[in-house]
Write a protein that holds these residues in place. Sequence first.
Motif, short mmCIF file in Angstrom:
data_model
loop_
_atom_site.label_atom_id
_atom_site.label_comp_id
_atom_site.label_asym_id
_atom_site.label_seq_id
_atom_site.Cartn_x
_atom_site.Cartn_y
_atom_site.Cartn_z
N UNK A 7 0.75 -1.26 -0.04
CA UNK A 7 0.02 0.00 0.07
C UNK A 7 0.86 1.33 0.16
N UNK A 8 2.02 1.11 0.15
CA UNK A 8 2.96 2.49 0.00
C UNK A 8 2.96 2.95 -1.30
N UNK A 9 3.41 4.04 -1.45
CA UNK A 9 3.53 4.81 -2.54
C UNK A 9 3.92 6.38 -2.63
N UNK A 10 3.64 6.98 -3.71
CA UNK A 10 3.98 8.75 -3.49
C UNK A 10 2.73 9.17 -3.41
N UNK A 11 2.38 10.21 -2.53
CA UNK A 11 1.18 10.96 -2.49
C UNK A 11 1.52 12.14 -1.97
N UNK A 12 0.98 13.26 -2.62
CA UNK A 12 1.07 14.71 -2.34
C UNK A 12 0.49 14.97 -0.81
N UNK A 13 1.32 15.98 -0.25
CA UNK A 13 0.91 16.58 0.96
C UNK A 13 -0.55 16.93 1.30
N UNK A 14 -1.12 16.28 2.45
CA UNK A 14 -2.59 16.35 2.60
C UNK A 14 -3.33 15.28 2.14
N UNK A 15 -2.74 14.41 1.21
CA UNK A 15 -3.25 13.19 0.91
C UNK A 15 -3.38 12.09 2.10
N UNK A 16 -3.82 10.97 1.27
CA UNK A 16 -4.14 9.78 2.18
C UNK A 16 -3.42 8.33 1.60
N UNK A 80 -3.14 0.28 8.40
CA UNK A 80 -2.57 1.59 8.80
C UNK A 80 -3.36 2.70 7.98
N UNK A 81 -4.29 3.49 8.37
CA UNK A 81 -4.84 4.56 7.67
C UNK A 81 -4.08 5.68 7.80
N UNK A 82 -3.59 6.28 7.07
CA UNK A 82 -2.89 7.67 6.97
C UNK A 82 -3.61 8.68 6.27
N UNK A 83 -4.00 9.76 6.85
CA UNK A 83 -4.53 10.89 6.58
C UNK A 83 -3.73 12.09 6.58
N UNK A 84 -4.18 13.27 6.00
CA UNK A 84 -3.45 14.35 6.25
C UNK A 84 -1.94 14.31 6.15
N UNK A 109 9.89 -5.66 18.92
CA UNK A 109 8.93 -6.85 18.19
C UNK A 109 9.95 -8.05 18.10
N UNK A 110 9.03 -9.15 17.63
CA UNK A 110 9.79 -10.31 17.72
C UNK A 110 9.94 -10.46 16.23
N UNK A 111 8.81 -10.22 15.43
CA UNK A 111 8.98 -10.41 13.96
C UNK A 111 8.75 -9.12 13.36
N UNK A 112 9.57 -8.89 12.08
CA UNK A 112 9.36 -7.88 11.11
C UNK A 112 9.03 -8.06 9.62
N UNK A 113 8.23 -7.06 9.07
CA UNK A 113 8.13 -7.18 7.66
C UNK A 113 9.20 -6.45 6.93
N UNK A 114 9.34 -6.61 5.76
CA UNK A 114 10.22 -5.93 4.94
C UNK A 114 10.33 -4.39 4.64
N UNK A 115 8.95 -4.03 5.02
CA UNK A 115 8.96 -2.50 4.65
C UNK A 115 8.37 -2.06 3.31
N UNK A 116 7.48 -1.10 3.33
CA UNK A 116 7.29 -0.40 2.23
C UNK A 116 7.25 1.07 2.25
N UNK A 117 7.69 1.66 1.21
CA UNK A 117 8.04 3.02 1.12
C UNK A 117 6.87 3.79 0.70
N UNK A 118 6.78 5.06 1.61
CA UNK A 118 5.83 6.01 1.72
C UNK A 118 6.58 7.37 1.29
N UNK A 119 6.24 8.16 0.25
CA UNK A 119 6.83 9.22 -0.06
C UNK A 119 5.65 10.26 -0.11
N UNK A 120 5.89 11.39 0.70
CA UNK A 120 4.90 12.58 0.68
C UNK A 120 5.81 13.76 0.03
N UNK A 121 5.03 14.28 -1.31
CA UNK A 121 5.42 15.37 -1.89
C UNK A 121 5.07 16.79 -1.37
N UNK A 122 5.89 17.67 -1.34
CA UNK A 122 5.26 19.18 -0.92
C UNK A 122 4.67 19.83 -2.19
#
Length: 122
Positions: A7-16, A80-84, A109-122
């Motif tokens: 679900x990660x990705x590139x989003x503009x500031x103020x986005x979700x 994880x819902x991320x707003x604003x 934590x005992x177990x971890x995922x590999x991660x996903x990138x979230x980039x918020x542009x201004x």
Amino acid sequence: VQLVESGGGLVQAGGSLRLSCAASGFRFDDYAIGWFRQAPGKEREVVTAISWSGSSTYYPDSVKGRFTISRDNAKNTVYLQMNSLKPEDTAVYYCAAYSGKYYTARDYPRYWGQGTQVTVSS
């Protein structure tokens, strides 16, 4: 054991964005789950956490009121819902499973995922 974020990705500031974490290989509803993030040059920090049943959650001030964690134990998935979103939210986001049903700051934590990138542009 696997924790797979999506679900990660590139989003503009103020986005979700809505991140998902699909778990397998362990008894999911025995574990509290946390979301962490790590920005370049910074330490990994906890973003939020949820107890095994979803009845208890934690948010630091930096995301309180903007981020919401939830879980579906029938689907072995945490969301994880991320707003604003703000540029300072840019990071790699990880989900992690604690060795216990409730989150505490002193636990690691005992177990971890590999991660996903979230980039918020201004």
